[in-house]
Design an enzyme around this catalytic site. Structure first.
Site, PDB file in Angstrom:
ATOM      1  N   SER A  16      -6.197  14.283   6.100  1.00  0.00           N
ATOM      2  CA  SER A  16      -5.127  15.212   5.700  1.00  0.00           C
ATOM      3  C   SER A  16      -3.729  14.612   5.846  1.00  0.00           C
ATOM      4  CB  SER A  16      -5.219  16.491   6.532  1.00  0.00           C
ATOM      5  OG  SER A  16      -5.129  16.187   7.920  1.00  0.00           O
ATOM      6  N   ALA A  19      -1.883  10.479   2.015  1.00  0.00           N
ATOM      7  CA  ALA A  19      -2.779   9.943   0.991  1.00  0.00           C
ATOM      8  C   ALA A  19      -3.849  10.976   0.625  1.00  0.00           C
ATOM      9  CB  ALA A  19      -3.440   8.657   1.481  1.00  0.00           C
ATOM     10  N   GLU A 117      16.149  -1.119   5.686  1.00  0.00           N
ATOM     11  CA  GLU A 117      15.353  -1.459   6.872  1.00  0.00           C
ATOM     12  C   GLU A 117      14.993  -2.930   6.819  1.00  0.00           C
ATOM     13  OE1 GLU A 117      11.999   1.157   7.129  1.00  0.00           O
ATOM     14  OE2 GLU A 117      13.263   2.926   7.345  1.00  0.00           O
ATOM     15  N   HIS A 237       3.995  -3.252  15.397  1.00  0.00           N
ATOM     16  CA  HIS A 237       5.405  -2.886  15.231  1.00  0.00           C
ATOM     17  C   HIS A 237       6.180  -3.513  16.381  1.00  0.00           C
ATOM     18  CE1 HIS A 237       9.061  -0.634  14.660  1.00  0.00           C
ATOM     19  NE2 HIS A 237       8.587  -0.176  13.511  1.00  0.00           N
ATOM     20  N   ARG A 285       8.462  -7.908   9.806  1.00  0.00           N
ATOM     21  CA  ARG A 285       7.949  -7.296  11.033  1.00  0.00           C
ATOM     22  C   ARG A 285       7.106  -8.240  11.891  1.00  0.00           C
ATOM     23  NH1 ARG A 285       5.693  -1.418   9.640  1.00  0.00           N
ATOM     24  NH2 ARG A 285       7.858  -0.823   9.467  1.00  0.00           N
ATOM     25  N   ARG A 374       2.732  -5.897   5.954  1.00  0.00           N
ATOM     26  CA  ARG A 374       3.320  -4.807   5.172  1.00  0.00           C
ATOM     27  C   ARG A 374       4.830  -4.724   5.354  1.00  0.00           C
ATOM     28  NH1 ARG A 374       4.627   0.523   6.172  1.00  0.00           N
ATOM     29  NH2 ARG A 374       3.688   0.530   8.246  1.00  0.00           N
TER      30      ARG A 374
END
Ligand code: SIN
Length: 511
Positions: A16, A19, A117, A237, A285, A374
């Site tokens: 949920s 996506a 960013e 991260h 990142r 990513r």
């Protein structure tokens, strides 16, 4: 023809987050009857709800976004997939988020403030403060809840896919809360099954994902024989809050904070990122995460210094989290933390997996868009674009039934301790050997421990059933897939960083 009492759905969506929601919307717009199930007690308890960072747009310049995505991926992203993402970004955001859901993106009088960013060459990211995901997901779920062709079932886990001769016919659902003495499995037969189960954070000791990120979709698909790819590309991260030893509460400090000028300083009070990359704090990142880890190791700590910006005014949600955690602003102690899986169930441009009638979207899918690393703020976008595409493609296939696997009766006496202890062992192994850097010997050791652990879990799954046991099985399968993929790829690229055994050993001794 279905047996009496069996449930059917034209399109079954599992998950949920953005996506899953987009897939349900895409299918319903094509006229399909959709059943969306989520194991969360509240459908909004998905990783999307936690997303601080925003959603990237192309802002009318898809080529520029494409270049940044490919550069961040170390040149490994799939160009065709990136073309789809960048060319559909603006229309999907406008159509669904702005016009259908009326998401209140930051900006005055109906215009938008576009932010920049790390590793983005331009201001192109839409935010709602530092809680964009929540402001996207909640209206999305409300909208779907009111839709007359969509049914949402919460607290309903998918345990296994129903397959026959290379085709997926639906899934076996666990419809009752863990620990209750009720039959465990109810098959739902679907014309198409779309997995949108999110990430694998539970495979690591610290993650920015919610607890339920146990790799369910990836494990179910892999066990059913679907192809998975790029599993070694686990993104960390660089700036999650690092609580003092013994206090487990961490939270993400969004890249958007570095985007407006926060800098990283080591335990000696020195800014270090310019030595690692020409873009300093705005480097990709994976580069920042490794630099932060190294400086922590050599100087004891790393802080994100927000003194150069009006942190409280610009990031009130984050400032409140810092206050709650007792952070002595303007310096936020940070550490790299597991964040996102770039690989997953291998899918095509419409989210179709290698098994017929099976789709995957969002973090559990490998579309090729992220390659080995990513670019920030592209995960909500990928979930939205691929969700809509997969939903539209999945519609129009009538459900058919085949024999579903028999699941064992639920065992109310299954000690939760079993799963908890095994989870801790699994996370330790992944943290130690399959984290930010990997060595051949470490990966061999991890593989041996994980294979043993999976064997123990499989023995349990053969004799009893509980939701937490299935989650443990899924995490074990997923951890093994990551470890094997990492061992099979000797080349450092993006977030897969391989070091020699001697270096790993020397660093372990220095700890
Ligand atoms: C962040 O806000 O730094 C995370 C956003 C993302 O992972 O895309």
């Amino acid at each position: 023809m279905s047996a009496p009492g069996t449930r059917e759905a034209e399109v079954l969506v599992v998950g949920s987050g953005i996506a899953g929601c987009a897939a349900a919307l895409g299918a319903a717009r094509e006229g399909a009857e959709v059943l969306l199930v989520t194991k969360a007690e509240r459908p909004e308890d998905a990783a999307t709800d936690w997303a601080q960072g925003g959603i990237a747009t192309a802002r009318g310049d898809p080529e520029s976004l494409k270049e940044d995505i490919i550069a961040a991926s170390d040149g490994t992203a799939d160009e065709e997939a990136v073309d789809v993402l960048v060319s559909e970004a603006d229309s999907a955001v406008r159509d669904v988020l702005v016009e259908t859901l009326d998401v209140p993106f930051d900006g005055p009088d109906g215009s938008f403030d576009y932010a920049r960013e790390a590793a983005h060459s331009e201001e192109r990211i839409l935010h709602v403060d530092a809680s964009t995901g929540e402001h996207v997901l909640r209206p999305f779920l409300n909208y779907l809840d009111d839709h007359d062709r969509i049914e949402i079932l919460e607290d309903t886990a998918a345990l296994d896919l129903v397959t026959h001769e290379g085709r997926v016919y639906g899934a076996v659902l666990d419809t009752t809360p863990d620990g209750e003495p009720a039959p465990a499995g109810e098959p739902v037969y679907a014309g198409a099954t779309i997995l949108a189960t999110g990430g694998i954070g539970a495979c690591y000791g610290r993650s920015t994902n919610p607890e339920g990120a146990t790799g369910d979709g990836i494990a179910m698909a892999a066990l059913a024989g679907a192809d998975v790819a790029d599993m070694e590309f686990v993104q960390f991260h660089p700036t999650a809050y690092a609580p003092p030893e013994g206090d487990g509460n961490s939270f993400l400090v969004s890249e958007a904070v570095r985007g407006v000028g926060a800098v990283l300083a080591n335990g000696e009070g020195e800014r270090f990122m310019p030595e690692y990359h020409e873009d300093a704090e705005l480097a990709p990142r994976d580069v920042v995460a490794r630099a932060v880890a190294r400086e922590r190791e050599h100087t004891g700590e790393v802080v994100l210094d927000v003194s150069g910006l009006d942190f409280r005014a610009e990031f009130p949600d984050l400032a409140a989290l810092c206050d709650e955690a007792g952070v002595d602003l303007p310096e936020i102690p940070v550490a790299p933390t597991q964040h996102f899986l770039c690989g997953g169930i291998d899918v095509d441009l419409h989210g179709r997996a290698s098994l017929a009638r099976l789709y995957a979207v969002g973090e559990c899918a490998r579309t090729g868009v992220h390659g080995a690393n990513r670019l920030g703020s592209t995960s909500l976008l990928e979930g939205l674009v691929w969700g809509l595409r997969a939903g539209a493609d999945a519609a129009g296939k009538p459900p058919e039934t085949v024999e579903a696997p028999e699941l064992l009766d639920r065992d109310p006496d299954l000690p939760d301790r079993f799963a908890a202890e095994k989870f801790i062992r699994l996370q330790r192994v992944m943290d130690e050997y399959v984290g930010l850097q990997r060595s051949p010997d470490g990966l061999r050791r991890a593989g041996a421990v994980l294979r043993r652990l999976k064997g123990e879990v499989d023995a349990y799954v053969r004799t009893r059933t509980s939701r937490s046991l299935y989650e443990l099985r899924n995490a074990a399968v997923t951890a093994l897939l990551v470890t094997r993929a990492a061992a099979d790829n000797p080349e450092s690229v993006g977030c897969h960083h391989v070091v020699e055994d001697e270096q790993a050993e020397a660093e372990a001794t220095a700890d």
